[in-house]
Scaffold this active site. Structure first.
Site, PDB file in Angstrom:
ATOM      1  N   GLU A   1       0.838  -1.198   0.000  1.00 57.86           N
ATOM      2  CA  GLU A   1       0.000   0.000   0.000  1.00 57.86           C
ATOM      3  C   GLU A   1       0.879   1.257   0.000  1.00 57.86           C
ATOM      4  O   GLU A   1       1.875   1.329   0.727  1.00 57.86           O
ATOM      5  CB  GLU A   1      -0.856  -0.040   1.282  1.00 57.86           C
ATOM      6  CG  GLU A   1      -1.858   1.089   1.435  1.00 57.86           C
ATOM      7  CD  GLU A   1      -2.632   0.970   2.753  1.00 57.86           C
ATOM      8  OE1 GLU A   1      -2.244   0.161   3.613  1.00 57.86           O
ATOM      9  OE2 GLU A   1      -3.632   1.702   2.905  1.00 57.86           O
TER      10      GLU A   1
ATOM     11  N   GLY B   1      23.840   6.636  27.345  1.00 61.71           N
ATOM     12  CA  GLY B   1      24.302   6.811  28.721  1.00 61.71           C
ATOM     13  C   GLY B   1      24.114   5.498  29.475  1.00 61.71           C
ATOM     14  O   GLY B   1      22.992   5.043  29.644  1.00 61.71           O
TER      15      GLY B   1
ATOM     16  N   CYS C   1      -5.543  -3.159   2.091  1.00 60.71           N
ATOM     17  CA  CYS C   1      -5.378  -3.203   3.553  1.00 60.71           C
ATOM     18  C   CYS C   1      -6.691  -3.384   4.313  1.00 60.71           C
ATOM     19  O   CYS C   1      -7.277  -4.465   4.268  1.00 60.71           O
ATOM     20  CB  CYS C   1      -4.631  -1.960   4.018  1.00 60.71           C
ATOM     21  SG  CYS C   1      -3.739  -2.185   5.586  1.00 60.71           S
TER      22      CYS C   1
ATOM     23  N   LYS D   1      -9.362   2.439  -1.875  1.00 61.27           N
ATOM     24  CA  LYS D   1      -9.642   1.843  -0.563  1.00 61.27           C
ATOM     25  C   LYS D   1     -10.965   2.383  -0.037  1.00 61.27           C
ATOM     26  O   LYS D   1     -11.201   3.596  -0.047  1.00 61.27           O
ATOM     27  CB  LYS D   1      -8.494   2.209   0.377  1.00 61.27           C
ATOM     28  CG  LYS D   1      -8.509   1.571   1.742  1.00 61.27           C
ATOM     29  CD  LYS D   1      -7.216   1.948   2.484  1.00 61.27           C
ATOM     30  CE  LYS D   1      -7.084   1.262   3.821  1.00 61.27           C
ATOM     31  NZ  LYS D   1      -5.777   1.603   4.460  1.00 61.27           N
TER      32      LYS D   1
ATOM     33  N   SER E   1      24.030   3.330  32.723  1.00 57.36           N
ATOM     34  CA  SER E   1      23.912   3.545  34.169  1.00 57.36           C
ATOM     35  C   SER E   1      24.337   2.315  34.953  1.00 57.36           C
ATOM     36  O   SER E   1      24.456   2.379  36.175  1.00 57.36           O
ATOM     37  CB  SER E   1      22.460   3.866  34.506  1.00 57.36           C
ATOM     38  OG  SER E   1      21.669   2.706  34.315  1.00 57.36           O
ATOM     39  N   GLY E   2      24.485   1.195  34.256  1.00 57.64           N
ATOM     40  CA  GLY E   2      24.674  -0.061  34.974  1.00 57.64           C
ATOM     41  C   GLY E   2      23.354  -0.757  35.255  1.00 57.64           C
ATOM     42  O   GLY E   2      23.324  -1.838  35.828  1.00 57.64           O
TER      43      GLY E   2
END
Lengths: 564, 564
Positions: free
Chosen positions: A44, A307, A168, A131, A309-310
């Site tokens: 589409e 970043g 669709c 459509k 952060s752990g």
């Protein structure tokens, strides 16, 4: 009658890139012609990419897109081409009764367009099938631009076979065009789609195709777009289903593909073995990878900044980033504050080592100290509490954005859906960046995805990328001493189901309590969700993977007096 | 037949606040009853406020809103009440043929609702008239929630007069319900509306009312909502127009109002003198003031923070803020950097003195220095160029947000539409805040508004709030030595018309060049607008005053390959 060979072209168009999309279409046509296909089908709106949104309000854009359609039509000969395109409603033969003169109302002129399946053959546009059912819910706004089609078009004769075409949503209506075309004698039903990914969606597509075929012998050729587009990920998964409801061919998921099948005289389908459907976690993970890759590359970014952060969120985001664009394009920064634990740095380092990404450590203490005095003069004291917590998060945001500005790398943010929902994030802090990779992934699902990805590595004989300690320690923002998420929020196992009900199912607090959730927790969570709307409005986009994501899928007022 | 007395209740509802809105409706009904009115009319969707957006996807919300309707109906007796409400499509008697089973598609269930004018009398709901034309363009998404009405309802008998009712958009169609009701003999046409402000909109409303009345003798009673709602400002301006097309009564603009008129036997309208229509600049200025006031107060904020640069944008924003919430609730902060000029501080101080607002000065040098070393370690050198410029802007953002967090004051951002359009702003820097007061005001119009506001003060015998020097110096972001906006952007007199064409009129670059604009400038400006979409997506909301604002009015893809 004779057998017909059909190519299913699952492309990854870029919205608005008429030149690039045209080139991809032409290349697939050449491949199909080379393979002696009788028919090639595209998704589409493949010329514009889906969804083109308000580009469709630009007459100049629509005119150029229509020119591309005509250029492609001019290239056709015997092989029939069916593709999705936008044309004026007038050209599609649609009446405009009731269309408002918008100039009079002082509003921008609304488009009167049609979302069509164009049937191209012998150098011309043979048929435009508009459509009829224009989705205007969830992430869809099609009634904003398109006028609905009025009939199902004519069957196409292909070497004596009758081929019907639906666009669709028209497939989803039980009494819609698909049924009507079968009643007219369609033997092959071509369904062109731009159907975005959500959990379980591929199964629903195949189920609906099976339901529409009913007990007939009609073959379904379902072609879908693939690729990331802002908040949406299109997963592909195009398929061919024979009249008995068996999927005889399936295109790759989350990758462009061109699949060919042969439909013989008695409508049996010959194809290479169908690729297996993908599991739930695997498909979610791949959606996040593809969404991230396409958002970055289609917008001209090669490198990502994360970043670290752990914690578990930044861990999964950096792994996804490495899978999306390569570990050598991912730069991770650890930004410890005075409240960071030792393990946050060591866990981050262990992750980076396993992933093979760069990790740099830049402490934020100098800026933290500077702001204590700068804010102290305005506040009469150094910042404390939430002010100090948000401050640290923003100082990290400034650092990442500075590196981004200087290097051209895109910052990927690491907030999950549970945090987005409850506002457990800092505006311009941890939420600062270009793409929010897991913004639609609840925290409990983040853990599942981490385990999935680790197990995948082990199954491949690789080392699991995410260290066990990251998966077992208690979640903490580490913005004050000994802080834990569960000091501020209910346990995620309790929180996430409430959020799913409130957000994805639109239940009220009352209805959630009736389901057995704790009344006080429900009241608090719903309130948190409501008052965080202003934050979400300023978040970067990220890939939708659930039945309802934040963004254009959920259009809540910020100013909102409803409590319930 | 006898004369009838009509009350026009121009309320300021809060979206979602069913309890508060009900109370305001009941109070107006009491006033109208006390004044012996025969009819009181309220705006479209007054129970929920407009637009309730995806609150309408919550069945629990819709059910509560319907209960409020029934409660109000139960309070009625002789006096007829006409108000806007949401009910299920089923209750409004609408067929649901074609409504999709959304559960099957895996999407959130779309609502099947009706946007109705409810006619209440004698303790009950006498009639529900569903809106037929559901706007789904510009800022409107009504087809997302509502099913269209199928007929125009019955005429209401009011002391022998025939009264017809239309809901908002239904008035705008030349062959729509308004015409049909007149053909049936309507003598009074009640039009209930939630029509947002834009430049020139009040004139368009009165023009369309006049056009619909045609040569008949029908009286038009047009009632509109007033108040700010996120991106929208409703300006009120309800009016009564007699059969000759003369506005005989007009409610206040930008304020709640209750106006009564008497319509006599031969449809002459008696009313107090109509308030004069408001000029263009005055109405824009008032829209910005009301938008700011309502966004703040409806979201629970009493105080505002503005970063004062000494430039024209922060000047007009602080003046608007003072007019909206009172100078004693506005706190201004000057945040000079090493590149700030002396006049920026002195101009800011002069403005603050004239306005009577607090001005504090906090230099950002300590943070700037800290980040030079922190970023230096990542970049190999101290930040320069755009990185250093953005850094300074973000350091100010962090400072303002810290004060906001600690004091509960809302940061008002000061970027204008020309900057939003071209991306001449820093994400998380000058764009950080809760409400972007002038985001839909082009720079040239900012100057006009400053002059307007100064002249208004002088006309009132007050001192002009904005110092002359702010209005005459060259615009500069002061983020590097001797910087001027015109180093980076075309002169605003050249830029703004190009932006208006590209954004408000959806012209392509080609079309703008054909209009006579410089080709190189056009190409550059269009490119700047396109690539800044990602920034705009993360901007705070602000009031719409033009024919097309950024936000839900203009839904452009971020990932966008179209160049034209």
């Amino acid at each position: 009658m004779a057998e017909i060979k059909v190519a299913v072209a699952q492309l990854n168009p870029t919205v608005g890139d008429l030149v690039g999309n045209r080139a991809a279409i032409v290349e697939a046509m050449a491949q199909a012609k080379h393979a002696n296909c009788d028919l090639i089908v595209f998704p589409e709106l493949v010329i514009t990419g889906y969804p083109p949104e308000d580009l469709l309000n630009k007459e100049g854009f629509v005119a150029q897109a229509a020119s591309v359609l005509d250029e492609i039509a001019a290239m056709t000969s015997e092989m029939c081409v069916i593709l999705g395109a936008v044309v004026s409603a007038d050209r599609a033969g649609l009446s405009l009764a009731g269309a408002r003169d918008a100039r009079e109302s002082g509003m921008a002129k609304p488009a009167a367009l049609a979302n069509v399946a164009a049937v191209l053959r012998h150098g011309r546009v043979e048929q435009l099938i508009a459509k009829q059912l224009l989705p205007n819910y969830a992430v869809f706004d099609e009634q904003r631009w398109f006028v609905p089609g009025e009939d199902h078009g004519s069957l196409i004769d292909l070497k004596g076979h009758h081929v019907g075409v639906v666009v669709c949503e028209d497939l989803w209506s039980a009494d819609g065009p698909a049924k009507q075309l079968q009643a007219l004698g369609a033997e092959v039903m071509v369904s062109i789609n731009a159907s975005p990914f959500a959990r379980g969606q591929q199964q629903r597509r195949e189920d609906i195709a099976r339901a529409r075929l009913g007990q007939g012998s009609c073959v379904m050729v379902y072609v879908n777009q693939v690729g990331g587009q802002d908040e949406l990920v299109f997963d592909g998964g195009s398929f061919v289903m024979d009249g008995t409801g068996i999927v005889t061919a399936r295109a790759k998921l989350f990758e462009p593909d061109l699949v060919t099948v042969v439909i013989d005289d008695d409508l049996a389908v010959e194809a290479d073995e169908a690729i297996e459907a993908m599991g739930d976690l695997a498909s979610i993970y791949q959606a996040l990878v593809l969404g991230t890759r396409d958002y970055m590359t289609k917008n001209g970014f090669r490198d990502a900044l994360v970043g670290l952060s752990g914690g578990v969120d930044s861990a999964i985001v950096s792994v996804i980033a490495a899978d999306a664009i390569g570990a050598d394009h991912v730069r991770c920064i650890a930004m410890p504050s005075r409240y960071s634990s030792d393990h946050s740095l060591s866990d981050a380092q262990e992750l980076a080592t396993r992933l093979g990404v760069i990790l740099e450590t830049i402490g934020i203490e100098p800026a933290h100290t500077a702001y204590e005095s700068m804010l102290g003069s305005a506040l009469g004291q150094a910042p404390t509490g939430l002010t100090e917590e948000n401050l640290q998060s923003r100082l990290r945001g400034v650092l990442l954005m500075g590196i981004s500005n200087a290097t051209g790398a895109m910052v990927l943010t690491t907030g999950n859906k549970s945090e987005m929902a409850t506002g457990y994030s800092t505006l311009y802090g941890d939420s600062a960046g270009g793409y929010a990779v897991i913004k639609d992934v609840p925290k409990t699902l983040v853990y599942e995805l981490c385990h999935y990805r680790n197990q995948l590595a082990i199954a491949r004989g690789e080392r699991a990328p995410i260290p066990e300690n990251i998966l077992t320690k208690a979640p903490s923002a580490e913005l004050r001493p000994d802080q834990r998420d569960e000091d501020s929020l209910p346990a995620y196992e309790i929180l996430d189901p409430i959020l799913a009900g409130y957000i994805e199912e639109d239940l009220t607090a009352e209805e959630l309590i009736a389901q057995g959730h704790d009344p006080q927790i429900v009241a608090r969570v719903c309130r948190l969700v409501d008052i965080a709307e202003y934050k979400r409005r300023q978040m970067p986009p990220g890939p939708r993977i659930t039945a309802k994501a934040f963004g254009k899928d959920r259009r809540m007022p910020i100013t909102n007096g409803f409590r319930g």
